[in-house]
Motif scaffolding. Structure first.
Motif, PDB file in Angstrom:
ATOM      1  N   PRO A 132      -3.653   1.061  -9.424  1.00 33.28           N
ATOM      2  CA  PRO A 132      -2.982   1.194  -8.121  1.00 33.28           C
ATOM      3  C   PRO A 132      -1.472   1.378  -8.265  1.00 33.28           C
ATOM      4  CG  PRO A 132      -3.557  -1.098  -8.527  1.00 33.28           C
ATOM      5  CD  PRO A 132      -4.161  -0.305  -9.654  1.00 33.28           C
ATOM      6  N   LYS A 133      -0.888   2.103  -7.323  1.00 34.54           N
ATOM      7  CA  LYS A 133       0.560   2.186  -7.225  1.00 34.54           C
ATOM      8  C   LYS A 133       1.056   0.900  -6.559  1.00 34.54           C
ATOM      9  CE  LYS A 133       0.438   7.199  -6.457  1.00 34.54           C
ATOM     10  NZ  LYS A 133       0.760   8.269  -5.474  1.00 34.54           N
ATOM     11  N   LEU A 134       1.917   0.205  -7.241  1.00 36.59           N
ATOM     12  CA  LEU A 134       2.365  -1.098  -6.757  1.00 36.59           C
ATOM     13  C   LEU A 134       3.499  -0.964  -5.741  1.00 36.59           C
ATOM     14  CD1 LEU A 134       2.331  -3.110 -10.106  1.00 36.59           C
ATOM     15  CD2 LEU A 134       0.516  -2.924  -8.397  1.00 36.59           C
ATOM     16  N   LEU A 135       3.623  -1.981  -4.907  1.00 43.84           N
ATOM     17  CA  LEU A 135       4.728  -2.041  -3.967  1.00 43.84           C
ATOM     18  C   LEU A 135       6.022  -2.444  -4.659  1.00 43.84           C
ATOM     19  CD1 LEU A 135       2.933  -4.013  -1.092  1.00 43.84           C
ATOM     20  CD2 LEU A 135       3.353  -1.547  -1.193  1.00 43.84           C
ATOM     21  N   ASN A 136       5.875  -3.211  -5.756  1.00 50.83           N
ATOM     22  CA  ASN A 136       7.031  -3.706  -6.516  1.00 50.83           C
ATOM     23  C   ASN A 136       7.962  -4.536  -5.625  1.00 50.83           C
ATOM     24  OD1 ASN A 136       6.358  -2.526  -9.074  1.00 50.83           O
ATOM     25  ND2 ASN A 136       6.943  -0.542  -8.220  1.00 50.83           N
ATOM     26  N   VAL A 137       7.353  -5.507  -4.939  1.00 52.76           N
ATOM     27  CA  VAL A 137       8.133  -6.422  -4.099  1.00 52.76           C
ATOM     28  C   VAL A 137       7.788  -7.855  -4.493  1.00 52.76           C
ATOM     29  CG1 VAL A 137       8.217  -4.790  -2.184  1.00 52.76           C
ATOM     30  CG2 VAL A 137       6.362  -6.490  -2.287  1.00 52.76           C
ATOM     31  N   PRO A 138       8.683  -8.801  -4.235  1.00 53.34           N
ATOM     32  CA  PRO A 138       8.375 -10.211  -4.526  1.00 53.34           C
ATOM     33  C   PRO A 138       7.128 -10.666  -3.760  1.00 53.34           C
ATOM     34  CG  PRO A 138      10.716  -9.927  -4.072  1.00 53.34           C
ATOM     35  CD  PRO A 138      10.067  -8.625  -3.740  1.00 53.34           C
ATOM     36  N   GLY A 139       6.254 -11.381  -4.446  1.00 52.43           N
ATOM     37  CA  GLY A 139       5.051 -11.914  -3.821  1.00 52.43           C
ATOM     38  C   GLY A 139       3.834 -11.027  -3.929  1.00 52.43           C
ATOM     39  N   GLU A 140       3.989  -9.849  -4.536  1.00 46.20           N
ATOM     40  CA  GLU A 140       2.847  -8.930  -4.630  1.00 46.20           C
ATOM     41  C   GLU A 140       1.727  -9.503  -5.490  1.00 46.20           C
ATOM     42  OE1 GLU A 140       2.049  -4.125  -5.290  1.00 46.20           O
ATOM     43  OE2 GLU A 140       3.950  -5.033  -5.930  1.00 46.20           O
ATOM     44  N   GLN A 141       2.044 -10.442  -6.354  1.00 44.02           N
ATOM     45  CA  GLN A 141       1.046 -11.039  -7.248  1.00 44.02           C
ATOM     46  C   GLN A 141       0.242 -12.146  -6.570  1.00 44.02           C
ATOM     47  OE1 GLN A 141       4.250 -11.744  -7.259  1.00 44.02           O
ATOM     48  NE2 GLN A 141       4.356 -13.984  -7.219  1.00 44.02           N
ATOM     49  N   LEU A 142       0.559 -12.503  -5.347  1.00 42.94           N
ATOM     50  CA  LEU A 142      -0.162 -13.576  -4.661  1.00 42.94           C
ATOM     51  C   LEU A 142      -1.631 -13.201  -4.440  1.00 42.94           C
ATOM     52  CD1 LEU A 142       2.482 -14.590  -1.964  1.00 42.94           C
ATOM     53  CD2 LEU A 142       1.765 -15.946  -3.947  1.00 42.94           C
ATOM     54  N   PRO A 143      -2.524 -14.191  -4.450  1.00 38.45           N
ATOM     55  CA  PRO A 143      -3.958 -13.915  -4.259  1.00 38.45           C
ATOM     56  C   PRO A 143      -4.283 -13.255  -2.920  1.00 38.45           C
ATOM     57  CG  PRO A 143      -3.625 -16.133  -5.121  1.00 38.45           C
ATOM     58  CD  PRO A 143      -2.274 -15.612  -4.765  1.00 38.45           C
ATOM     59  N   LYS A 144      -3.430 -13.427  -1.917  1.00 36.39           N
ATOM     60  CA  LYS A 144      -3.672 -12.844  -0.599  1.00 36.39           C
ATOM     61  C   LYS A 144      -3.467 -11.331  -0.575  1.00 36.39           C
ATOM     62  CE  LYS A 144      -0.187 -13.213   2.428  1.00 36.39           C
ATOM     63  NZ  LYS A 144       0.804 -13.867   3.319  1.00 36.39           N
ATOM     64  N   VAL A 145      -2.944 -10.751  -1.645  1.00 37.43           N
ATOM     65  CA  VAL A 145      -2.646  -9.320  -1.699  1.00 37.43           C
ATOM     66  C   VAL A 145      -3.740  -8.593  -2.477  1.00 37.43           C
ATOM     67  CG1 VAL A 145      -0.979  -7.562  -2.411  1.00 37.43           C
ATOM     68  CG2 VAL A 145      -0.181  -9.818  -1.639  1.00 37.43           C
ATOM     69  N   SER A 146      -4.239  -7.504  -1.891  1.00 36.24           N
ATOM     70  CA  SER A 146      -5.242  -6.684  -2.567  1.00 36.24           C
ATOM     71  C   SER A 146      -4.848  -5.217  -2.488  1.00 36.24           C
ATOM     72  CB  SER A 146      -6.616  -6.873  -1.919  1.00 36.24           C
ATOM     73  OG  SER A 146      -7.558  -5.988  -2.480  1.00 36.24           O
ATOM     74  N   HIS A 147      -5.114  -4.465  -3.582  1.00 40.05           N
ATOM     75  CA  HIS A 147      -4.858  -3.026  -3.594  1.00 40.05           C
ATOM     76  C   HIS A 147      -6.147  -2.228  -3.436  1.00 40.05           C
ATOM     77  CE1 HIS A 147      -1.225  -4.681  -5.536  1.00 40.05           C
ATOM     78  NE2 HIS A 147      -0.626  -3.688  -4.923  1.00 40.05           N
ATOM     79  N   TYR A 148      -7.239  -2.929  -3.197  1.00 38.73           N
ATOM     80  CA  TYR A 148      -8.532  -2.293  -2.939  1.00 38.73           C
ATOM     81  C   TYR A 148      -9.122  -2.913  -1.673  1.00 38.73           C
ATOM     82  CZ  TYR A 148      -8.226  -0.533  -7.713  1.00 38.73           C
ATOM     83  OH  TYR A 148      -7.816   0.091  -8.859  1.00 38.73           O
ATOM     84  N   TYR A 149      -9.921  -2.126  -0.981  1.00 39.36           N
ATOM     85  CA  TYR A 149     -10.568  -2.614   0.237  1.00 39.36           C
ATOM     86  C   TYR A 149     -12.070  -2.356   0.126  1.00 39.36           C
ATOM     87  CZ  TYR A 149     -12.267  -2.644   5.030  1.00 39.36           C
ATOM     88  OH  TYR A 149     -13.006  -2.888   6.158  1.00 39.36           O
ATOM     89  N   LYS A 150     -12.874  -3.382   0.363  1.00 44.15           N
ATOM     90  CA  LYS A 150     -14.328  -3.262   0.232  1.00 44.15           C
ATOM     91  C   LYS A 150     -15.017  -3.317   1.586  1.00 44.15           C
ATOM     92  CE  LYS A 150     -17.456  -2.892  -3.080  1.00 44.15           C
ATOM     93  NZ  LYS A 150     -17.392  -1.884  -4.151  1.00 44.15           N
ATOM     94  N   GLU A 151     -14.723  -4.355   2.364  1.00 36.99           N
ATOM     95  CA  GLU A 151     -15.350  -4.504   3.674  1.00 36.99           C
ATOM     96  C   GLU A 151     -14.476  -5.379   4.565  1.00 36.99           C
ATOM     97  OE1 GLU A 151     -18.972  -6.810   3.774  1.00 36.99           O
ATOM     98  OE2 GLU A 151     -18.511  -7.682   1.808  1.00 36.99           O
ATOM     99  N   ALA A 152     -14.774  -5.355   5.872  1.00 34.96           N
ATOM    100  CA  ALA A 152     -13.889  -5.983   6.844  1.00 34.96           C
ATOM    101  C   ALA A 152     -14.160  -7.465   7.066  1.00 34.96           C
ATOM    102  CB  ALA A 152     -14.010  -5.244   8.182  1.00 34.96           C
ATOM    103  N   HIS A 153     -15.376  -7.925   6.836  1.00 35.38           N
ATOM    104  CA  HIS A 153     -15.774  -9.273   7.237  1.00 35.38           C
ATOM    105  C   HIS A 153     -14.816 -10.386   6.760  1.00 35.38           C
ATOM    106  CE1 HIS A 153     -18.364 -12.590   8.393  1.00 35.38           C
ATOM    107  NE2 HIS A 153     -18.218 -13.088   7.177  1.00 35.38           N
ATOM    108  N   PRO A 154     -14.333 -10.373   5.504  1.00 36.62           N
ATOM    109  CA  PRO A 154     -13.446 -11.474   5.077  1.00 36.62           C
ATOM    110  C   PRO A 154     -12.155 -11.566   5.878  1.00 36.62           C
ATOM    111  CG  PRO A 154     -14.273 -10.243   3.182  1.00 36.62           C
ATOM    112  CD  PRO A 154     -14.624  -9.451   4.401  1.00 36.62           C
ATOM    113  N   TYR A 155     -11.793 -10.485   6.581  1.00 33.71           N
ATOM    114  CA  TYR A 155     -10.526 -10.463   7.303  1.00 33.71           C
ATOM    115  C   TYR A 155     -10.703 -10.770   8.790  1.00 33.71           C
ATOM    116  CZ  TYR A 155      -9.231  -8.084   2.998  1.00 33.71           C
ATOM    117  OH  TYR A 155      -9.033  -7.760   1.680  1.00 33.71           O
ATOM    118  N   SER A 156     -11.928 -11.069   9.212  1.00 34.50           N
ATOM    119  CA  SER A 156     -12.164 -11.431  10.611  1.00 34.50           C
ATOM    120  C   SER A 156     -11.371 -12.678  10.997  1.00 34.50           C
ATOM    121  CB  SER A 156     -13.656 -11.676  10.819  1.00 34.50           C
ATOM    122  OG  SER A 156     -13.925 -12.075  12.148  1.00 34.50           O
TER     123      SER A 156
END
Length: 322
Positions: A132-156
């Motif tokens: 993935p092309k990174l944002l290169n910003v502070p905090g991008e390594q946090l577990p809440k950040v994803s560069h892939y999307y699979k499905e919507a349910h976890p974000y409900s």
């Protein structure tokens, strides 16, 4: 001990499979080496993804692709390419990543994480979806950040920022909103991407206009924290409460593998590798490129439908030189 082959194909995506079919038909001794699952990039696509191309344009080697709708979905594509590979008994080593390619005295030594191979020719068909092309910003390594999307349910019922305005970003934003997520889009440009699927683009524009999905144009994420995100907008820095960031800002090929094999590149920002458009042979004799990797950073230039011809071009040239 090196395993001897006529041809090593790197990547078991649709174009790698097409190359293997051409090699098998010509009686070449070949093997595909794939670092993940069969058609690994397609496997990692969103579960509900629908292709822009119609099924006949995704066919390889004249094997019919029948789908329920003119434009097939992810599961139908996985089934099709899986059936093509298994019914033709293609020689594929899955979960075996290639670490390096070295040309030596007119042959190639290909080193994987499991063993070494020696081949007369090598075809690289690794696509671009793995880095993935990174944002290169502070905090991008946090577990809440994803560069892939699979499905919507976890974000409900969650506050979600979707970064980008491409097909993948728009699909994710709409699906998450429809599954009960509170969606905010952060878009570097001033509009939704022009290459967004024509039947989806009006949907996202209407959702933004009515306020169901909030969009910040000409904006970029400045910092990501555990419970909030700072965004640099034309009106200044704003901070929003946030649970998840889905950064779908694009992907890039494995340039390191190509550079290690002494393939040269164009000097501009597109970073297009050197190859002969008629034979697909690179500046390294006997080393070929196939599929979307030929576009360098122009990852929108090549698709399955316009690069499947590469397999036949390569096989015909190898037939003259092997």
């Amino acid at each position: 001990m090196n395993i001897e082959k006529d041809i090593i194909i790197i990547g078991a995506g649709p174009i790698g499979i097409a190359c293997a079919l051409e090699c098998k038909q010509r009686g070449f001794d070949y093997v595909i080496l794939e670092k993940g699952a069969l058609t690994n990039s397609l496997f990692n696509y969103p579960l509900n993804m629908t292709f822009f191309s119609t099924s006949e344009r995704l066919e390889i080697n004249d094997v019919p692709f029948i789908s329920n709708s003119p434009k097939p979905n992810r599961d139908e594509a996985l089934e099709y390419y899986r059936r093509v590979a298994t019914s033709n008994q293609l020689n594929i080593n899955l979960y075996e990543e290639v670490l390096g390619i070295l040309e030596h005295k007119g042959q190639f030594v290909v080193t994987s994480e499991k063993q070494n191979y020696r081949a007369k020719k090598v075809i690289i068909a690794t696509g671009f979806y793995d880095i993935p092309k990174l944002l290169n910003v502070p905090g991008e390594q946090l577990p809440k950040v994803s560069h892939y999307y699979k499905e919507a349910h976890p974000y409900s019922m969650q506050k979600v920022i979707v970064v980008g305005a491409s097909n993948s970003s728009v699909d994710a934003a709409l699906e998450i909103w429809r599954k009960g997520g509170e969606v905010t889009m952060v878009i570097r440009g001033n509009d939704i991407g022009e290459r967004v699927k024509y039947w989806v683009r009006p949907d996202i524009l209407n959702r933004i206009e009515e306020g169901s999905i909030k969009a910040y144009f000409n904006s970029e994420i400045q910092e990501i924290k555990e419970e909030e995100v700072s965004i640099n907008t034309p009106k200044g820095i704003i901070t929003l409460p946030n649970n998840y960031v889905v950064a779908l800002t694009g992907y890039q090929p494995n340039f390191k593998l190509l550079e290690g094999a002494n393939i040269t590149f164009g000097e501009d920002e597109r970073h297009i590798p050197t190859y002969n458009a008629e034979t697909m042979e690179t500046n390294v004799p006997g080393l070929y490129l196939a599929g979307v990797i030929c576009g360098g950073m122009e990852t929108h230039k090549w698709f399955i439908e316009n690069s499947r011809i590469h397999a036949k071009q390569i096989a015909e040239h190898i037939s003259q030189t092997l």
